[in-house]
Design a protein around this motif. Structure first.
Motif, mmCIF file in Angstrom:
data_model
loop_
_atom_site.group_PDB
_atom_site.id
_atom_site.type_symbol
_atom_site.label_atom_id
_atom_site.label_comp_id
_atom_site.label_asym_id
_atom_site.label_seq_id
_atom_site.Cartn_x
_atom_site.Cartn_y
_atom_site.Cartn_z
ATOM 1 N N ALA A 1 42.923 36.968 46.380
ATOM 2 C CA ALA A 1 45.314 37.169 46.098
ATOM 3 C C ALA A 1 45.178 36.180 46.285
ATOM 4 C CB ALA A 1 44.855 37.789 47.832
ATOM 5 N N CYS A 2 46.555 36.314 46.533
ATOM 6 C CA CYS A 2 47.901 35.095 46.070
ATOM 7 C C CYS A 2 48.638 35.265 47.045
ATOM 8 C CB CYS A 2 47.999 34.416 44.391
ATOM 9 S SG CYS A 2 46.541 33.679 44.047
ATOM 10 N N SER A 3 49.654 34.086 47.124
ATOM 11 C CA SER A 3 50.963 34.395 47.461
ATOM 12 C C SER A 3 51.802 32.928 47.672
ATOM 13 C CB SER A 3 50.906 34.626 49.368
ATOM 14 O OG SER A 3 52.370 34.276 49.667
ATOM 15 N N CYS B 1 42.968 35.195 50.369
ATOM 16 C CA CYS B 1 44.310 34.699 50.287
ATOM 17 C C CYS B 1 44.691 33.482 50.058
ATOM 18 C CB CYS B 1 45.337 35.391 50.736
ATOM 19 S SG CYS B 1 47.066 35.619 50.248
ATOM 20 N N CYS C 1 50.879 42.881 48.301
ATOM 21 C CA CYS C 1 50.678 43.194 49.774
ATOM 22 C C CYS C 1 52.084 42.474 49.928
ATOM 23 C CB CYS C 1 50.040 41.914 49.768
ATOM 24 S SG CYS C 1 50.106 41.923 51.212
ATOM 25 N N GLU D 1 40.439 39.857 56.192
ATOM 26 C CA GLU D 1 40.574 38.496 55.515
ATOM 27 C C GLU D 1 40.587 38.000 55.903
ATOM 28 O OE1 GLU D 1 44.927 38.526 52.507
ATOM 29 O OE2 GLU D 1 44.965 39.141 54.174
ATOM 30 N N GLU E 1 38.500 39.375 51.524
ATOM 31 C CA GLU E 1 40.069 39.051 50.523
ATOM 32 C C GLU E 1 39.772 37.676 51.134
ATOM 33 O OE1 GLU E 1 42.338 40.565 48.945
ATOM 34 O OE2 GLU E 1 40.505 42.628 48.758
ATOM 35 N N TYR F 1 48.777 41.120 45.362
ATOM 36 C CA TYR F 1 49.756 39.391 44.662
ATOM 37 C C TYR F 1 50.297 39.815 46.767
ATOM 38 C CZ TYR F 1 52.977 35.528 44.410
ATOM 39 O OH TYR F 1 54.123 35.038 44.500
ATOM 40 N N ASN F 2 50.941 38.981 47.919
ATOM 41 C CA ASN F 2 50.879 38.619 48.613
ATOM 42 C C ASN F 2 53.202 37.885 49.000
ATOM 43 O OD1 ASN F 2 52.593 36.940 51.193
ATOM 44 N ND2 ASN F 2 51.973 39.107 51.415
ATOM 45 N N ILE G 1 42.351 33.395 55.019
ATOM 46 C CA ILE G 1 43.813 32.704 53.806
ATOM 47 C C ILE G 1 43.352 31.759 54.178
ATOM 48 C CG2 ILE G 1 45.372 34.345 54.233
ATOM 49 C CD1 ILE G 1 46.787 32.940 56.428
#
Length: 346
Positions: free
Chosen positions: A157-159, A124, A217, A71, A122, A179-180, A73
């Motif tokens: 993915a998102c955080s 994020c 996540c 992944e 991935e 989702y983290n 980010i």
């Protein structure tokens, strides 16, 4: 688990060797260790660390397989966060050197393209906020649409902090599949780490994310002054969440934060924690995240990959430099660990 059940498993962990219990309970049946059993694993002496790591690796191989999920980010909104998470240099409450900034859409697309080029599945999108406002969600939506328009094949993915039900539904509609949202630490230790929101608020976001059909996540940071008992508590609480992915972060003492003078977690202690979390979460994606370079170094990172870890973040973190992605990819090749392929449902 009832008090009587905890006492029974504590007696069991004390009377039988914890690694024998792990082989029977986790390796053979796929049932994660209970809190007292996790504590017994965390208390194993250094001379038994290699055996603990071996069992954790066997559990990873049995219940997750040999593939490693890669992944990348990117920080869409950096700094200026109103929360007081004591470990975080992005909090606007502390005199850290991090300043508030936004990444534009072309920059977001470029980051996604670079991440996909490493073989990662991935990507994020992260924001330093209590929770997303309309501007942030608009930016996230535009970014996802631009990534898809560019033909970049990668899971998004998102955080973005704590969510309302409406925001959860918006993210699902955007095509966000994971989702983290980290619980960060044990419930009993949380108020020592954060005072501007509660552990329960985080838990509620996780509940909504799970019920909406997004993957969850959830992990945290080791080395924030928690006791070994609280590490066991934390692992057991994560098992209750049953996350698809669990992030394993180790504290980086950030200048200007309340934790700037905290000690770095010792390598053997960190490896023991990784293995214990694998035995608590036999089916989860267990990801090496922030702090691994500082805590483990190259040798320790390899040991972790052979001690239960089956996912890594490549490249840089949010406000800290990581290893070059090529170094991690070379390591995986040397360890004969294939990179997980992208599925067809992104």
């Amino acid at each position: 688990m009832t008090t009587a059940a905890k006492q029974a498993t504590a007696r069991d962990a004390g009377e039988r060797d914890i690694l024998d219990i792990a082989r029977e309970q986790v390796l053979e049946r796929g049932e994660g260790l209970t809190e007292p059993q996790i504590l017994a694993a965390l208390r194993l002496p250094d001379e038994r660390l290699a055996d603990l790591l071996q069992v954790a690796h066997e559990v990873r191989m049995a219940w997750c397989g040999p593939e490693v999920e890669v992944e990348g980010i990117v920080s869409l909104k950096t700094g200026g966060c109103p929360e007081d998470c004591h470990f975080c240099s992005q909090s606007g409450r502390f005199p850290s050197p991090v300043r508030s900034a936004w990444l534009d859409i072309p920059g977001l697309v470029k980051a996604a393209e670079q991440t996909a080029a490493t073989g990662a599945t991935e990507f994020c999108i992260v924001a330093a906020v209590r929770g997303p406002d309309k501007r942030l969600l608009t930016q996230v939506k535009a970014g996802i649409e631009a990534i898809r328009a560019a033909g970049i094949e990668i899971q998004i993915a998102c955080s973005l902090g704590m969510l309302t039900q409406e925001q959860v539904d918006e993210l699902v509609a955007m095509g966000v599949h994971r989702y983290n949202h980290n619980l960060e630490t044990a419930k009993s230790h949380f108020t020592n780490v954060v005072t501007t929101h509660t552990w329960e608020e985080r838990w509620e976001t996780l509940r909504m994310v799970r019920e909406a059909g997004m993957e969850v996540c959830c992990g945290g940071i080791i080395g924030m002054g928690e006791s070994v008992e609280q590490r066991a508590e934390f692992a057991a609480q994560l098992a209750e969440v049953n996350p698809d992915e669990c992030t394993m972060n180790f504290l980086i003492p950030q200048p200007g934060t309340p934790y700037e003078n905290f000690s770095i977690v010792e390598g053997s202690d960190a490896l023991r924690t990784v293995a214990a979390f694998r035995l608590a979460l036999p089916r989860a994606i267990l990801r090496f995240s922030g702090g691994r370079e500082l805590t483990f170094g190259d040798l320790g990172t390899r040991q972790g990959m052979l001690g239960g870890i089956n996912a890594i973040i490549v490249g840089n973190y949010l406000t800290n430099l990581g290893r070059p992605a090529s170094s991690d990819l070379d390591m995986l090749e040397e360890l004969n660990m294939p990179i997980k392929a992208l599925n067809d449902t992104f």
